[in-house]
Design an enzyme around this catalytic site. Structure first.
Site, PDB file in Angstrom:
ATOM      1  N   HIS A  43      30.594 -36.672 -28.181  1.00  0.00           N
ATOM      2  CA  HIS A  43      30.868 -35.833 -29.351  1.00  0.00           C
ATOM      3  C   HIS A  43      30.555 -34.384 -28.980  1.00  0.00           C
ATOM      4  CE1 HIS A  43      30.662 -35.440 -34.019  1.00  0.00           C
ATOM      5  NE2 HIS A  43      30.989 -34.294 -33.465  1.00  0.00           N
ATOM      6  N   GLU A  70      34.757 -37.823 -30.097  1.00  0.00           N
ATOM      7  CA  GLU A  70      34.578 -37.525 -31.514  1.00  0.00           C
ATOM      8  C   GLU A  70      34.479 -36.022 -31.719  1.00  0.00           C
ATOM      9  OE1 GLU A  70      31.789 -41.381 -32.722  1.00  0.00           O
ATOM     10  OE2 GLU A  70      30.909 -39.363 -32.595  1.00  0.00           O
ATOM     11  N   HIS A 194      26.621 -44.710 -36.711  1.00  0.00           N
ATOM     12  CA  HIS A 194      25.598 -43.788 -37.213  1.00  0.00           C
ATOM     13  C   HIS A 194      24.380 -44.561 -37.707  1.00  0.00           C
ATOM     14  CE1 HIS A 194      24.785 -39.497 -37.958  1.00  0.00           C
ATOM     15  NE2 HIS A 194      23.870 -39.967 -38.775  1.00  0.00           N
TER      16      HIS A 194
END
EC number: 2.6.99.2
Length: 241
Positions: A43, A70, A194
């Site tokens: 990410h 991401e 997450h």
């Protein structure tokens, strides 16, 4: 079996803390794959405070499983993804100064924007996923954007599970079950991520239908400090069977 994609952002954070190339992000990613993980996730953020844009280019050369990038689809991010062409791009609406992702997309409000971005990626052969809350309306909105998958934002589930009470756990996971059922009925693939951990992943996997992939980074790396990276990767794989 649900695929495990390991987010290696924290490896990059550790490397950047001292400069140089220790630990070697590329080697760690290759080792994680050798240990059995079915994907690598990164990410990158605009300030490159952990994953650098060059890391994405370097990882593309060595990742042999699924490569997932991401990020918020600002132009710099889109240019990187179109250059690297990973297996999957996951669109996350985080602000520039966000410490970590903290909300899913409002797929109704941002439908036109998402449709345009997703169309661009899909024209280039990149599978798309949208980070969404466990909300059936947002799932319905996601389906209208043309995305291939959604990624369920699982922080609220993790907090409910942490309470340790069976009733709270059940209440915490119900919205995710409903969202997953809705997504599947609309032809969307289902990912999740997450705050998933060794403690809560098995219960999540057992209850969420049609779960294709989980992306786990922070907890997995923290657990590896005590238990070892190879061991932890395989512990996740066993819980995801």
């Amino acid at each position: 079996m649900t695929k495990l994609s390991v987010n290696v952002n924290k490896i990059a954070t550790l490397r950047n803390a001292r400069g140089g190339n220790v630990p070697d992000l590329i080697k760690v990613a290759m080792d994680i794959e050798a240990f059995g993980a079915e994907g690598i996730t990164i990410h990158p953020r605009p300030d490159e405070r952990h994953i650098r844009y060059q890391d994405a280019r370097d990882l593309k050369k060595v990742v042999t499983t699924e490569f997932n990038i991401e990020g918020n689809p600002v132009q710099k991010f889109m240019d990187l993804v179109l250059e690297v062409k990973p297996t999957q791009v996951t669109l996350v609406p985080d602000s520039v100064d966000a410490i970590t992702s903290n909300a899913g997309w409002d797929t109704i409000k941002h439908k036109d924007f998402l449709k345009e971005v997703i169309s661009t990626f899909k024209q280039n052969g990149i599978r798309t996923s949208i980070f969404v809350d466990a909300n059936t309306k947002m799932v319905e909105g996601a389906a209208e954007t043309g995305t291939d998958r959604i990624e369920l934002y699982t922080e609220s589930y993790a907090h409910a599970y942490l309470e340790g009470d069976a009733e709270r756990c059940r209440a915490g996971i119900l919205p995710f079950i409903e969202a997953a059922k809705m997504a599947h009925s609309l032809g969307l693939g289902i990912n999740a991520g997450h705050d998933l951990s060794l403690d809560n992943i098995k219960y999540f996997k057992e209850n969420i239908p049609h779960l294709l992939e989980v992306s786990i980074g922070h907890a997995l790396i923290c657990e590896s400090l005590y238990l070892g990276l190879e061991n932890v990767v395989n512990m996740y794989l066993n819980k995801l069977k």
